[in-house]
Design a protein around this motif. Structure first.
Motif, PDB file in Angstrom:
ATOM      1  N   GLN A  46       0.907  -1.243  -0.055  1.00 48.51           N
ATOM      2  CA  GLN A  46      -0.140  -0.023   0.020  1.00 48.51           C
ATOM      3  C   GLN A  46       0.791   1.288  -0.205  1.00 48.51           C
ATOM      4  O   GLN A  46       0.254   2.489   0.122  1.00 48.51           O
ATOM      5  N   CYS A  47       2.101   1.289  -0.137  1.00 43.45           N
ATOM      6  CA  CYS A  47       2.938   2.236   0.022  1.00 43.45           C
ATOM      7  C   CYS A  47       3.254   2.903  -1.204  1.00 43.45           C
ATOM      8  O   CYS A  47       3.572   2.227  -2.520  1.00 43.45           O
ATOM      9  N   SER A  48       3.031   4.261  -1.460  1.00 47.43           N
ATOM     10  CA  SER A  48       3.089   4.988  -2.651  1.00 47.43           C
ATOM     11  C   SER A  48       4.652   5.479  -3.008  1.00 47.43           C
ATOM     12  O   SER A  48       5.089   5.712  -4.067  1.00 47.43           O
ATOM     13  N   ASN A  49       5.393   5.798  -1.907  1.00 40.02           N
ATOM     14  CA  ASN A  49       6.641   6.215  -1.992  1.00 40.02           C
ATOM     15  C   ASN A  49       7.599   5.679  -0.791  1.00 40.02           C
ATOM     16  O   ASN A  49       7.297   5.717   0.333  1.00 40.02           O
ATOM     17  N   VAL A  50       8.652   4.955  -1.121  1.00 39.35           N
ATOM     18  CA  VAL A  50       9.477   4.318  -0.649  1.00 39.35           C
ATOM     19  C   VAL A  50      10.862   4.705  -0.526  1.00 39.35           C
ATOM     20  O   VAL A  50      11.411   4.889  -1.261  1.00 39.35           O
ATOM     21  N   VAL A  51      11.461   5.114   0.628  1.00 37.87           N
ATOM     22  CA  VAL A  51      12.886   5.674   0.855  1.00 37.87           C
ATOM     23  C   VAL A  51      13.749   4.537   1.642  1.00 37.87           C
ATOM     24  O   VAL A  51      13.253   4.054   2.490  1.00 37.87           O
ATOM     25  N   ILE A  52      14.803   4.218   0.980  1.00 40.36           N
ATOM     26  CA  ILE A  52      15.751   3.414   1.613  1.00 40.36           C
ATOM     27  C   ILE A  52      17.150   4.115   1.765  1.00 40.36           C
ATOM     28  O   ILE A  52      17.749   4.482   0.606  1.00 40.36           O
ATOM     29  N   PHE A  53      17.723   4.026   2.819  1.00 36.12           N
ATOM     30  CA  PHE A  53      19.239   4.223   2.950  1.00 36.12           C
ATOM     31  C   PHE A  53      19.888   2.705   3.195  1.00 36.12           C
ATOM     32  O   PHE A  53      20.106   2.448   4.283  1.00 36.12           O
ATOM     33  N   GLY A  54      20.377   2.314   2.131  1.00 39.46           N
ATOM     34  CA  GLY A  54      20.526   0.858   1.984  1.00 39.46           C
ATOM     35  C   GLY A  54      22.224   0.587   1.953  1.00 39.46           C
ATOM     36  O   GLY A  54      23.054   1.656   1.798  1.00 39.46           O
ATOM     37  N   VAL A  55      22.684  -0.566   1.912  1.00 36.68           N
ATOM     38  CA  VAL A  55      24.021  -0.828   1.735  1.00 36.68           C
ATOM     39  C   VAL A  55      23.968  -1.895   0.525  1.00 36.68           C
ATOM     40  O   VAL A  55      23.048  -2.675   0.344  1.00 36.68           O
ATOM     41  N   PRO A  56      25.163  -2.064  -0.103  1.00 43.00           N
ATOM     42  CA  PRO A  56      25.401  -2.907  -1.284  1.00 43.00           C
ATOM     43  C   PRO A  56      24.950  -4.140  -1.072  1.00 43.00           C
ATOM     44  O   PRO A  56      24.367  -4.950  -1.848  1.00 43.00           O
ATOM     45  N   GLN A  57      25.156  -4.887  -0.199  1.00 42.99           N
ATOM     46  CA  GLN A  57      24.646  -6.296   0.275  1.00 42.99           C
ATOM     47  C   GLN A  57      23.176  -6.414   0.242  1.00 42.99           C
ATOM     48  O   GLN A  57      23.004  -7.723   0.007  1.00 42.99           O
ATOM     49  N   MET A  58      22.537  -5.461   0.362  1.00 45.72           N
ATOM     50  CA  MET A  58      20.996  -5.875   0.583  1.00 45.72           C
ATOM     51  C   MET A  58      20.166  -5.390  -0.505  1.00 45.72           C
ATOM     52  O   MET A  58      19.244  -5.983  -0.822  1.00 45.72           O
ATOM     53  N   MET A  59      20.992  -4.626  -1.491  1.00 44.44           N
ATOM     54  CA  MET A  59      20.040  -4.127  -2.521  1.00 44.44           C
ATOM     55  C   MET A  59      19.553  -5.062  -3.514  1.00 44.44           C
ATOM     56  O   MET A  59      18.613  -5.089  -3.845  1.00 44.44           O
ATOM     57  N   PRO A  60      20.358  -6.194  -3.873  1.00 45.76           N
ATOM     58  CA  PRO A  60      19.625  -7.238  -4.978  1.00 45.76           C
ATOM     59  C   PRO A  60      18.431  -7.764  -4.146  1.00 45.76           C
ATOM     60  O   PRO A  60      17.311  -7.858  -5.064  1.00 45.76           O
TER      61      PRO A  60
END
Length: 237
Positions: A169-183
């Motif tokens: 139900q999310c319209s806009n998702v923000v993420i401060f991630g790291v390379p290991q988790m992105m895939p």
């Protein structure tokens, strides 16, 4: 016949006789008072040293406990299976995220919201904003900040693992991630989000998606991905 000569025992022989120590002559009253004062002073000094010997470790231990309590919110996130350490967003990063939210509608969700800066900033722009964070200390701190900034009605924070949050139900998702988790996060978002949703990545881009918009530079770079764009491409197995 020679009579044995009587020899008076000396003080030294009395002292050694029977292995015991002889009684010394009585000490003058002035010397007794002086000796008592010295003894009392030494005992008092020993008590003071003993008190300090106990007090100092207690003070040091208390300081270490306080330091641990303060540092826990910053250390604990780095111990997750997928490392997502808490690094506060810079003012420029927040500004760039807000640029990507211009002319957007719907709610804003920050997964791994840290101390709540993005959520609070989005709430100030009129969005209903939600932050999901695994660390309870950061969640409570974020709630306090939202209350202090006067947006606690539109900025909500929950203690939750981002992998267990349903984002359908999310319209806009923000993420401060790291390379290991992105895939892995790519696959989750591809499955759950609606076609009109937007994903905003900070610090690190997604490895297989092509961003629709990019702003900022260096660590302040922000990438925006529209679901309608990457969903049309062939999904990875």
């Amino acid at each position: 016949m020679v009579e044995p000569t009587s020899v008076s025992p000396t003080p030294g022989s009395l002292a050694m006789e029977g292995g015991s120590v002889g009684t010394p002559p009585e000490m003058p009253r002035e010397e007794q008072q002086l000796a008592h004062a010295l003894t009392t002073g030494l005992e008092g000094s020993s008590l003071k040293k003993s008190s300090w010997g106990i007090l100092v470790p207690v003070m040091v231990g208390g300081a270490l406990v306080a330091l641990y309590a303060v540092a826990t919110p910053f250390i604990t996130p780095a111990l997750r299976k997928v490392c997502l350490p808490f690094v506060p967003a810079t003012s420029k990063q927040i500004e760039n995220v807000l640029k990507m939210l211009q002319r957007r509608r719907g709610s804003v969700v920050d997964i791994g919201s840290g101390d709540g800066r993005i959520v609070i900033a989005a709430a100030k722009e009129g969005f209903t904003a939600v932050g999901y964070e695994l660390n309870p200390w950061l969640v409570w701190y974020s709630r306090y900040r939202a209350w202090r900034e006067g947006v606690h009605g539109s900025a909500k924070f929950y203690i939750s693992d981002l992998w267990k949050v349903t984002l359908s139900q999310c319209s806009n998702v923000v993420i401060f991630g790291v390379p290991q988790m992105m895939p892995q996060l790519e696959k989750k978002l591809e499955v759950e989000l609606e076609n009109d949703a937007r994903v905003i990545a900070c610090r690190f881009p997604f490895p297989h998606w092509t961003p629709d918009h990019v702003t900022g530079e260096g660590i302040d770079t922000v990438w925006a991905y529209d679901v309608s764009t990457f969903r049309g491409k062939e999904k990875r197995p």
